[in-house]
Design an enzyme around this catalytic site. Structure first.
Site, PDB file in Angstrom:
ATOM      1  N   LYS A  82      -6.803   3.141  -3.547  1.00 32.01           N
ATOM      2  CA  LYS A  82      -7.266   3.124  -2.158  1.00 32.01           C
ATOM      3  C   LYS A  82      -7.527   4.548  -1.718  1.00 32.01           C
ATOM      4  O   LYS A  82      -6.778   5.452  -2.076  1.00 32.01           O
ATOM      5  CB  LYS A  82      -6.174   2.448  -1.314  1.00 32.01           C
ATOM      6  CG  LYS A  82      -6.390   2.467   0.178  1.00 32.01           C
ATOM      7  CD  LYS A  82      -5.320   1.628   0.889  1.00 32.01           C
ATOM      8  CE  LYS A  82      -5.320   1.868   2.381  1.00 32.01           C
ATOM      9  NZ  LYS A  82      -4.265   1.127   3.095  1.00 32.01           N
TER      10      LYS A  82
ATOM     11  N   ASP B  23       0.864  -1.177   0.000  1.00 26.35           N
ATOM     12  CA  ASP B  23       0.000   0.000   0.000  1.00 26.35           C
ATOM     13  C   ASP B  23       0.902   1.230   0.000  1.00 26.35           C
ATOM     14  O   ASP B  23       1.498   1.552   1.020  1.00 26.35           O
ATOM     15  CB  ASP B  23      -0.916   0.013   1.232  1.00 26.35           C
ATOM     16  CG  ASP B  23      -2.000  -1.057   1.171  1.00 26.35           C
ATOM     17  OD1 ASP B  23      -1.772  -2.079   0.487  1.00 26.35           O
ATOM     18  OD2 ASP B  23      -3.055  -0.881   1.805  1.00 26.35           O
TER      19      ASP B  23
ATOM     20  N   LYS C 149     -10.174   0.126  -2.780  1.00 29.02           N
ATOM     21  CA  LYS C 149     -10.142  -0.139  -1.336  1.00 29.02           C
ATOM     22  C   LYS C 149     -10.452   1.118  -0.550  1.00 29.02           C
ATOM     23  O   LYS C 149      -9.613   1.999  -0.426  1.00 29.02           O
ATOM     24  CB  LYS C 149      -8.757  -0.676  -0.938  1.00 29.02           C
ATOM     25  CG  LYS C 149      -8.588  -0.878   0.568  1.00 29.02           C
ATOM     26  CD  LYS C 149      -7.238  -1.457   0.921  1.00 29.02           C
ATOM     27  CE  LYS C 149      -7.033  -1.475   2.433  1.00 29.02           C
ATOM     28  NZ  LYS C 149      -5.685  -1.926   2.824  1.00 29.02           N
TER      29      LYS C 149
END
Lengths: 286, 340
Positions: free
Chosen positions: B240, B172, B276
């Protein structure tokens, strides 16, 4: 000149706020002669669920407050009740159909019980707790601690006095409360909520639901996050079933009471909703 | 100004997606032209659509399906300065067995930790570790100077490579919001491409790259849409919303907007990108709204761990309480789930 009466909207009291029932339902509150008095919110199981969430959230702060502070806060409620006596008397006269004198007596008695219980907050531990004699160089001390969230089915035949007699003792030790008010006489309960909201009681410490106890009680009895169940006003419900489902999660349970001396002031009602914590502590080497 | 000209004609890393879509030689100028040519967002319409999707009533069997789906989509996360190997181990235990009282409870998709905690997560997972297979739990690591992203590129790449080497299946990364907001899209683009490269393992496979846009700092929906396109063009496998360290974190409108970008990308290229939302999703009720939004926007095929995740920590407990309520018929309480 005549003016239109401003009718009051009676709502629930959950988490320090006055929401309508999540279900949107209301029911008619009538006088003993059948005349329309007001619409009250008819709480659903989801309102009960929300009330338990609020009560749980408020528990840490209320239980963690000093006993002296809790006493002050409870006494303050009595002060505010005193200031709104006339309103409570009117509501009781209208809903129960009793005389002004009888209603006044009920309000006075309710206020006196708040004061009586407020005095116990920093004293009951001396009575219920103990310094235990042990065969060793230790202090061994038992102290009562609040159980947690207490669900109460308030006495159904009384507007204010029954409610106060059941709620006040549960608050003394630091429990938080979800109470289902009298179905037939819910008005004083909601007005009591207004008193609580304007006093120093943190939101969520007392949550008041109006509606059908028969509908809500089973959800509170089986709720895993409720620690104790006071069935004082559940005499007309299937209260044995309620006790059975409360046993599934090991709740402390008080049985229904009826008659004029239901929920009389007693130290027992305070201690019923406590857990005894016993601690050992070494004595210093002297 | 000379600096400006050199910058705008500067060539960018030739990420294949961007080359295919933009055509010609990739430069700062061509990327900027493309991103600024994306139509603006109708903010009122977006928020209304999101609010509308949030009103669906999901009950009984649909709710049970939704709850199990949510658990299977969770990246169970601990990103605290106070994290310890022990905390990570207990997180992993919860990821493997979310509800010890109910063996039918599904496992979560991944655990998400800081880079230095990856070895402990991998060790704790043992045979439950997906490690490139389709079954099991992935280990996701935040990298590139998470959460601020304020470090030199060399440090960010080392951070990434370190986590990948330690066994992370997913990275991430955060974008450089400062560069993005100053309009230096090329720099953000190049960084994502470089981090994507750093996700490569020695055996030629690659850790999945989630690109955190930190929508709470992008200020406008237009910027979110632009950043989403930028991240996809640069090669992100997932986009995300947030780090969870900035408020507001994930919101339904922002997630809806990102899902629309993903849907458009799929229509354009046939390729599926994941989304996400992370941070601020604490209740099952909220999470179900996201499921509805995914199904109605990108499509139901997105409701699988390879294409949709929840970045959450406290959400799992609430979902477990709701599952217990459905199973037993009475309300459950926090005493009946583990404390994180």
């Amino acid at each position: 000149m005549t003016r239109l009466a401003v009718a009051k909207t009676y709502k629930l009291y959950i988490g320090g706020k006055f929401p309508r029932s999540e279900s949107g339902r209301t029911y008619e509150v009538v006088t003993p002669k059948g005349a329309f008095l007001a619409n009250a919110a008819k709480a659903s199981r989801k309102d009960a669920r929300d009330a338990v969430v609020s009560a749980r959230a408020a528990f840490g702060g209320w239980a963690g407050a000093t006993a002296y502070n809790r006493g002050q806060v409870l006494y303050r409620i009595a002060e505010l009740l005193e200031g709104r006596r006339a309103q409570f008397v009117d509501e009781i006269v209208a809903s129960e159909g009793v005389s002004t004198a009888a209603a006044t007596a009920q309000v006075d008695e309710a206020i006196d019980r708040w004061v009586w219980y407020a005095g116990w907050t920093d004293k009951f531990a001396q009575v219920a707790g103990n310094a235990n004699p042990v065969a060793g160089p230790y202090f061994n001390i038992s102290v009562p601690e609040p159980t947690g969230v207490v669900a109460i089915i308030a006495p159904q035949s009384s507007s204010l006095l029954g409610l106060v007699s059941a709620v006040a003792p549960a608050l003394v030790a630091g429990n938080t409360v979800v109470v289902v008010a009298s179905e037939a006489f819910p008005l004083s309960a909601v007005s009591l909520g207004e008193v609580l909201a304007t006093s120093d009681v943190p939101g969520g410490v007392v949550n008041i639901l109006t509606g059908s106890p028969a509908e809500i009680a089973s959800w509170l009895a089986s709720h895993a996050d409720v620690n104790a169940l006071d069935l004082v006003g559940a005499g007309n419900l299937e209260w044995v079933d309620l006790q059975i489902s409360a046993a599934e999660t090991l709740k402390r349970v008080l049985s229904p009471e009826s008659g004029a001396d239901a929920a009389m002031p007693s130290l027992g009602r305070i201690i019923a909703f406590t857990e005894t914590k016993t601690v050992w502590h070494t004595k210093s080497m002297l | 100004m000379t600096i400006e000209t050199t910058r705008s004609t500067r060539s960018l890393a030739p990420a294949s997606r961007a080359v295919d879509i933009l055509g010609g030689e990739l430069t700062d100028a061509s990327l900027r032209r493309y991103l600024e040519g994306i139509p603006g967002v109708d903010a009122v319409g977006l928020e209304q659509r999101a609010a509308g999707l949030g009103t669906r009533s999901i009950k009984t069997t649909s709710k049970k399906f939704a709850l199990d789906t949510i658990i299977g989509l969770i990246d169970l996360t601990t990103l605290e300065g106070a994290d310890t190997p022990g905390k990570v181990r207990s997180l992993v235990a919860k990821a493997v067995t979310p509800d010890p009282g109910d063996p039918t409870c599904p496992r979560v998709a991944a655990v998400c930790v800081y880079g230095d905690m990856v070895p402990y997560a991998v060790a704790a997972l043992g045979s439950a570790h997906a490690a490139g297979t389709n079954t099991g739990i992935n280990v996701a690591a935040v990298a590139t100077a998470f959460p601020s992203g304020r470090a030199s590129l060399a440090v960010k790449l080392a951070d990434t490579a370190d986590a990948v080497a330690a066994g992370a299946d997913e990275i991430d990364m955060v974008i450089d919001r400062g560069a993005f907001l100053s309009g230096r899209y090329g720099q953000v683009f190049d960084e994502i491409v470089a981090v994507k490269e750093a996700c490569r393992r020695s055996d030629g496979s690659s850790a999945h790259l989630k690109v955190i846009l930190e929508t709470g700092e992008l200020n406008t929906y237009d910027n979110v849409r632009r950043a989403s396109w930028l991240a996809i063009l640069a090669g992100g496998d997932f986009i995300k919303t947030s780090t969870g360290k900035v408020a507001p974190a994930a919101t339904l409108p922002v997630t809806l907007l990102m899902l629309e970008v993903v849907r458009d990308w799929h229509r354009l290229t046939g390729e599926r990108i994941g989304v996400k939302p992370a941070g601020g999703i604490r209740s099952s009720k909220d999470a179900i709204k996201y499921l509805v939004t995914v199904a109605e926007t990108a499509g139901e095929e997105w409701l699988r761990p390879s294409l949709f995740r929840f970045g959450a920590s406290s959400l799992l407990n609430d979902v477990l309480l709701q599952r217990q309520k459905l199973a037993t018929g009475h309300y459950s309480g926090a005493d009946y789930v583990t404390i994180d």
